[in-house]
Motif scaffolding. Structure first.
Motif, PDB file in Angstrom:
ATOM      1  N   TYR A   6       0.757  -1.119  -0.160  1.00 41.00           N
ATOM      2  CA  TYR A   6       0.105   0.113   0.049  1.00 41.00           C
ATOM      3  C   TYR A   6       0.839   1.218  -0.074  1.00 41.00           C
ATOM      4  CZ  TYR A   6      -3.423  -3.430   1.471  1.00 41.00           C
ATOM      5  OH  TYR A   6      -4.188  -4.622   1.670  1.00 41.00           O
ATOM      6  N   LYS A   7      -0.009   2.235  -0.206  1.00 35.61           N
ATOM      7  CA  LYS A   7       0.931   3.668  -0.380  1.00 35.61           C
ATOM      8  C   LYS A   7       1.058   4.227   1.053  1.00 35.61           C
ATOM      9  CE  LYS A   7       1.039   8.220  -2.706  1.00 35.61           C
ATOM     10  NZ  LYS A   7       0.137   8.781  -3.571  1.00 35.61           N
TER      11      LYS A   7
ATOM     12  N   PHE B 247      -5.817   1.105   3.844  1.00 40.17           N
ATOM     13  CA  PHE B 247      -6.418   0.248   2.899  1.00 40.17           C
ATOM     14  C   PHE B 247      -7.624  -0.395   3.250  1.00 40.17           C
ATOM     15  CE2 PHE B 247      -5.026  -3.351   5.638  1.00 40.17           C
ATOM     16  CZ  PHE B 247      -4.216  -2.998   6.480  1.00 40.17           C
TER      17      PHE B 247
END
Lengths: 345, 336
Positions: free
Chosen positions: B323-324, B332
């Motif tokens: 995930y960023k 998320f």
């Protein structure tokens, strides 16, 4: 509606919108602003922005690069540049409401020359409204000056006031809250400065700026003979050589330079006396003439007028702020007696 | 005629003495000043009531001092002192000074308006906060509509019959235990529990298990007060002790629809987890704490400090690298 709401958080202002200086009197606080009526405009292509206002802009007068113009938006006591005057007023109104967290919308009383035209008055009114005022009152400068000087304007006796401002000299005879006679000549402090500049150019072959001329007038200027002789060192650009040169001027030379402007003011006062009704002329002869405005600070001016007219001449206390203070008192009178007393349409 | 006082007499005497020492008559002085001789005599005698006003008196006195070569400033100071004792001149000098400086009503209006705005503002702010925190109202009818039998049918078999008998308020957020044996207890939940936001009491050393039986009834007043000290349930301490395990409920038959998310905190971290039924945990967790959440997918997860959490989904380590992570914050969704 919003103006009224904002008005609750604004103080009533009396503005002496002068050619040379703008003074603002706030009810309950006194004179809160005394700044030169100068605005520096920056040109960015076709767009104009305000670079500086007041004292800061005055320092720029004659020292600006190509893209900045320092201008005086009022000439001869009336608006010469509507847009710039509005911007200047807006700046000053915000400045006196610095602590306010809501955009101010005060009631504003503006002092205008007594012989100003309807168009000139409308321009001043619109300018003040554009600057954020919620209500604008106009009062004639000599009336405000008389109230500010403490003259008994409401009595049935004649009072004569001479207000020598930057652009105009207002002469008025007041009785019973009204102006019986008014005269306005477009001669004031600025004309003295111009006369000094011309004298220096003619006799010394040198060019001096407006700021220097004003400094000479304030430091050594005098209006009559027999006063202490004063001298000042001045630097100007020699016209023949093209380089700066220093020379010394004395107060007698300045008196000679200003003779013409002084004579015009004297003439205006004499004609007021000639045209006043005899009863009022008698009151004035017994009591005297009151001088207000920045021009009244010129050394020996009271003596000159007194000698020429044979009447007692009195310089009001703090003559520079008389008009603004008088406007402030007039605002108080509005609340007591309604706005129909002194005010003009 | 007003009585003269000492400063006026002193001033008048100084004028007279100076004039006499210069050998000038009253008439000559008046002529030089361009005023009538009476005014000169008035100034010398200190009888100012005969003079036209303070502005004129000051002007005449200044001119007279100049004529007699007296120190102007000193003489004007004396005159000011003399004038202070004269009510007549105070009025003449500044007739309008007696007018009220400000309109009191304007001031009152200003403060009244400010007060009203303040009250309205604080009211709106209070209401807004209440809206945010307000529990999802569970109408009693809704709970009543839910047949008790159905609730029992959803009960996992693993549930301890003893614990079922326990009042739900004393049970630590367990799906099985949340379904009370006594319906009257279940319809009187704690408001926090009804909101679906559980604020488990978390200590630094004792990890906490929290699970939500979303499948049973997400809107039911499922959760009980975990802070209740009066727990008489013998199972409760055991559950507290079993910190790193999923709760028993996750092993229940309903667990097929549930996803268990276990989060271990290595540092202080603000954490927000919410499942499809809007059951939610949101709070700041301290280092060393563990929280377990069971709910229906999609599960929305936000961690304030991505490097301080270790997440396991159904027992498997869930890497956050996928995930960023922005400013050490990760967000998320565990999709169905």
């Amino acid at each position: 509606m919003f103006k009224r709401l904002r008005g609750l958080f604004s103080s009533d202002l009396s503005i002496d919108l002068g050619t040379a200086n703008t003074l603002i009197y706030v009810r309950g606080r006194g004179i809160v602003l005394n700044e030169p009526s100068v605005v520096a405009i920056r040109h960015q292509g076709a767009q104009k922005t305000v670079a500086a206002v007041g004292a800061e802009a005055k320092r720029m007068l004659g020292r600006t690069p190509g893209n900045i113009t320092a201008i005086r938006p009022l000439r001869d006591g009336v608006i010469a540049d509507f847009y710039v005057t509005e911007k200047m007023l807006q700046h000053f109104i915000h400045k006196v409401h610095e602590n306010s967290f809501i955009t101010p919308s005060p009631r504003v009383l503006v002092c205008v020359p007594s012989l100003s035209t309807q168009v000139e008055r409308k321009a001043i009114r619109e300018s003040a409204l554009g600057a954020g005022a919620r209500e604008v009152f106009l009062i004639e400068e000599p009336m405000a000056a008389a109230i500010g000087a403490g003259l008994p304007v409401e009595e049935a006796t004649g009072s004569m006031v001479v207000d020598i401002g930057g652009g105009t000299t207002e002469t008025a005879i007041i009785s019973l809250n009204g102006i019986v006679y008014a005269d306005s000549v477009r001669i004031g402090g600025d004309r003295f400065d111009e006369a000094i500049t011309t004298y220096v150019r003619r006799n010394y072959g040198s060019l001096i700026g407006d700021a220097t001329a004003e400094r000479i007038k304030q430091e050594i200027g005098c209006a009559c003979e027999g006063l202490e002789l004063r001298e000042i060192d001045v630097r100007g650009r020699n016209l023949a050589e093209g380089v700066p040169r220093s020379f010394t001027l004395n107060s007698e030379e300045i008196l000679e330079a200003m003779q013409e402007a002084l004579a015009a003011i004297l003439q205006s006062i004499k004609s007021a006396l000639e045209q006043s009704p005899p009863e009022l002329a008698s009151d004035i002869a017994e009591r005297g003439i009151i001088l207000t405005g920045g021009g009244a600070l010129l050394r020996g001016l009271d003596r000159l007028i007194s000698e020429e007219t044979g009447l007692p001449v009195i310089v009001a206390e703090d003559p520079l702020t008389c008009v603004a203070r008088g406007g402030g008192k007039a605002l108080e009178i509005i609340d007591r007696r309604g706005s129909g007393m002194f005010f003009m349409e | 005629m007003l009585e003269t006082t000492a400063p006026e007499k002193a001033l008048g005497a100084r004028f007279r003495n100076a004039r006499e020492s210069l050998g000038i008559s009253v008439g000559e002085a008046a002529e030089s000043l361009h005023i009538i001789p009476r005014y000169v005599r008035c100034m010398e005698s200190g009888d100012y009531s005969q003079l036209p006003g303070v502005v004129f008196l000051k002007g005449y006195a200044k001119g007279y001092a100049r004529l007699l070569e007296l120190p102007e400033d000193q003489m004007m100071a004396l005159l000011d002192a003399a004038l202070e004792s004269k009510a007549y001149f105070a009025e003449t000098a500044d007739r309008f000074a007696a007018l009220p400086k400000e309109q009191a009503s304007t001031h009152h209006g200003k403060w009244l308006l400010l007060g009203v705005l303040l009250v309205v503002g604080s009211g709106v702010s209070y209401w807004w906060n209440r809206v945010d925190e307000r529990p999802v109202n569970v109408p009693e009818q809704y709970v009543e509509e839910q047949p008790i039998e159905e609730l029992h049918a959803e009960e996992p078999k693993a549930a301890e019959p003893e614990s079922v008998e326990e009042p739900p308020s004393e049970v630590l957020g367990n799906a099985e235990n949340q379904i009370p044996a006594k319906p009257e207890v279940s319809i009187a939940p704690a408001p926090e529990a009804a909101a679906g936001i559980v604020e488990p009491s978390v200590s630094g050393t004792v990890p906490l298990d929290v699970s939500f039986a979303a499948s049973s009834d997400p809107k039911s007043p499922a959760s009980s007060d975990p802070k209740s000290p009066a727990s008489s349930d013998p199972e409760a301490p055991a559950e507290l002790a079993g910190a790193d395990k999923l709760p028993v409920s996750s092993e229940a038959p309903a667990a097929g629809q549930l996803t268990a998310v276990e989060v271990m905190f290595h540092g202080d971290c603000w954490f927000d987890i919410r499942d499809a039924s809007n059951e939610r945990i949101v709070q700041l967790f301290r280092s060393g704490q563990t929280v377990t959440f069971s709910g229906q997918r999609p599960i929305h997860v936000i961690a304030g400090a991505a490097d301080a959490v270790e997440i396991r989904v159904n027992g498997h380590v869930w890497g956050l690298d996928q995930y960023k992570i922005w400013n050490n914050r990760v967000e998320f969704v565990l999709e169905p």
